[in-house]
Design a protein around this motif. Structure first.
Motif, short mmCIF file in Angstrom:
data_model
loop_
_atom_site.label_atom_id
_atom_site.label_comp_id
_atom_site.label_asym_id
_atom_site.label_seq_id
_atom_site.Cartn_x
_atom_site.Cartn_y
_atom_site.Cartn_z
N MET A 157 0.84 -1.20 0.00
CA MET A 157 0.00 0.00 0.00
C MET A 157 0.88 1.26 0.00
O MET A 157 1.71 1.44 0.88
CB MET A 157 -0.92 0.01 1.23
CG MET A 157 -1.97 1.12 1.20
SD MET A 157 -3.18 0.90 -0.12
CE MET A 157 -4.00 -0.62 0.41
N GLU A 158 0.67 2.10 -1.00
CA GLU A 158 1.38 3.37 -1.08
C GLU A 158 0.54 4.48 -0.44
O GLU A 158 -0.68 4.53 -0.61
CB GLU A 158 1.64 3.74 -2.54
CG GLU A 158 2.68 2.88 -3.23
CD GLU A 158 4.12 3.26 -2.87
OE1 GLU A 158 4.33 4.35 -2.30
OE2 GLU A 158 5.01 2.44 -3.14
N HIS A 159 1.22 5.35 0.29
CA HIS A 159 0.61 6.55 0.88
C HIS A 159 1.38 7.75 0.34
O HIS A 159 2.60 7.84 0.52
CB HIS A 159 0.78 6.59 2.40
CG HIS A 159 0.26 5.41 3.15
ND1 HIS A 159 0.65 4.11 2.92
CD2 HIS A 159 -0.61 5.35 4.21
CE1 HIS A 159 0.04 3.31 3.78
NE2 HIS A 159 -0.74 4.04 4.57
N LEU A 160 0.70 8.66 -0.31
CA LEU A 160 1.30 9.95 -0.69
C LEU A 160 0.43 11.03 -0.08
O LEU A 160 -0.78 11.04 -0.29
CB LEU A 160 1.33 10.11 -2.22
CG LEU A 160 2.28 9.23 -3.02
CD1 LEU A 160 2.05 9.45 -4.51
CD2 LEU A 160 3.73 9.49 -2.65
N ASP A 224 0.95 0.03 -9.96
CA ASP A 224 0.94 -1.16 -10.81
C ASP A 224 -0.46 -1.33 -11.39
O ASP A 224 -1.45 -1.35 -10.65
CB ASP A 224 1.31 -2.38 -9.96
CG ASP A 224 1.27 -3.69 -10.74
OD1 ASP A 224 1.63 -3.67 -11.94
OD2 ASP A 224 0.90 -4.72 -10.15
N LYS A 225 -0.56 -1.41 -12.72
CA LYS A 225 -1.86 -1.65 -13.37
C LYS A 225 -2.93 -0.72 -12.79
O LYS A 225 -3.96 -1.16 -12.27
CB LYS A 225 -2.27 -3.11 -13.20
CG LYS A 225 -1.26 -4.09 -13.80
CD LYS A 225 -1.59 -5.52 -13.42
CE LYS A 225 -0.51 -6.48 -13.88
NZ LYS A 225 -0.59 -7.80 -13.22
N ASN A 282 1.38 -0.50 -5.09
CA ASN A 282 2.54 -0.56 -5.98
C ASN A 282 2.69 -1.94 -6.63
O ASN A 282 3.53 -2.14 -7.49
CB ASN A 282 3.84 -0.15 -5.26
CG ASN A 282 4.14 -1.01 -4.06
OD1 ASN A 282 3.94 -2.22 -4.07
ND2 ASN A 282 4.63 -0.38 -2.99
N LYS A 283 1.84 -2.87 -6.19
CA LYS A 283 1.82 -4.19 -6.81
C LYS A 283 0.46 -4.81 -6.54
O LYS A 283 -0.02 -4.79 -5.41
CB LYS A 283 2.93 -5.08 -6.24
CG LYS A 283 3.06 -6.43 -6.95
CD LYS A 283 4.21 -7.22 -6.39
CE LYS A 283 4.34 -8.56 -7.11
NZ LYS A 283 5.41 -9.39 -6.51
N LEU A 284 -0.17 -5.33 -7.58
CA LEU A 284 -1.47 -5.98 -7.41
C LEU A 284 -1.28 -7.46 -7.09
O LEU A 284 -0.36 -8.08 -7.63
CB LEU A 284 -2.31 -5.83 -8.69
CG LEU A 284 -3.39 -4.74 -8.67
CD1 LEU A 284 -2.78 -3.38 -8.42
CD2 LEU A 284 -4.19 -4.73 -9.95
#
Length: 286
Positions: A157-160, A224-225, A282-284
């Motif tokens: 999980m990405e957090h920005l 990702d996707k 960032n990756k499924l």
């Protein structure tokens, strides 16, 4: 139902979501004006933001051990299996307390099957994982099938996010005082992310428009996707910017969905008003 889902209020899902989807809510506490409130239940986020704007400094505390004990014991007595998706252990003691109370409950109920996941996420980062758990439960999946998938989502999980003023995060010990000092100069907007559950300053950008464009660039670099993803955006009393960011994401990536929710009173006590956060993978999973 095949298992019970528990989540704390730091996942920043609306109260109606917990009720509609039968997710057990574990509220963090907010202390303001000498009174203690239950996040999501007895205090509104706007109350916290207005208090901060007037110079007050709300304090927060973790989910109470007594509440953990009550809920865990009830599940154990009913022979219910469960999964608790917890606020990052790097940002709150809630996860450690839950683990400690689980050990106590298992002394009396050794067969109690509860998995506690340290999400290493905050706000809707954890919220997206909770939503996935609900979806899989409602499809009839067994808890043993879904735990690895939830852990995968937490890891990827990405957090920005950006805040109006880093001072609030510094006061709560969430970022360094040096980072906070630099953030307040010359319309410089801080951009942060999460590494291994910790909040980490990433870049400083002058001006809001450049900042939002940079966030979109980072999504493209890291995601990702993206057309197959559900994004989440949380905001601290700035729905207009959240909607602007949603439009940018939809135009650029055509995702499956973009979900917007308010940052709750506990997380918002540390971020202050004006925070915008974006969550994606960032990756499924396969």
């Amino acid at each position: 139902m095949t298992f019970k889902i528990l989540a704390d209020s730091a996942s920043d899902l609306p109260l109606s979501y917990y009720e509609k989807n039968e997710v057990s809510l574990l509220p963090l506490k907010v202390n303001l004006d000498g009174k203690e409130y239950e996040d999501l239940k007895t205090i509104e986020p706007l109350t916290v933001y207005n208090a901060i704007r007037s110079g007050q400094v709300p304090k927060t505390s973790q989910v109470s051990p007594a509440l953990f004990k009550d809920i865990f014991t009830e599940l154990a007595q009913n022979n219910d299996k469960g999964v608790y998706i917890a606020f990052s252990s790097q940002l709150s003691g809630t996860y450690q307390t839950a683990v400690m109370i689980l050990e106590q409950v298992k002394e009396e109920y050794p067969d109690f099957d509860l998995t506690i996941i340290d999400s290493k996420c905050a706000s809707l980062g954890a919220g997206l994982v909770v939503q996935e758990a609900v979806k899989l439960r409602d499809l009839g999946k067994d808890i043993s099938e879904i735990i690895p998938r939830l852990q995968f989502l937490c890891e990827h999980m990405e957090h920005l996010f950006t805040v109006e003023d880093l001072e609030y995060l510094a006061k709560g010990g969430r970022v360094s005082k040096a980072s906070a000092f630099l953030g307040g100069l010359l319309n410089i907007k801080p951009l942060l992310h999460v590494e291994d559950g910790k909040l980490v300053p990433l870049e400083k950008i002058r001006g809001k428009k450049k900042l939002l464009r940079r966030m979109i660039e980072l999504i493209e670099e890291r995601g990702d996707k993206l057309d197959q993803q559900v994004f989440a955006i949380s905001h601290a009393d700035d729905e207009a910017t959240a909607l602007e960011v949603k439009e940018m994401i939809v135009d650029k990536f055509q995702p499956k969905d973009v979900f917007i929710s308010s940052i709750g009173a506990s997380v918002g006590s540390h971020t202050g008003a004006g925070t915008i956060a974006i969550f994606f993978l960032n990756k499924l999973p396969e």
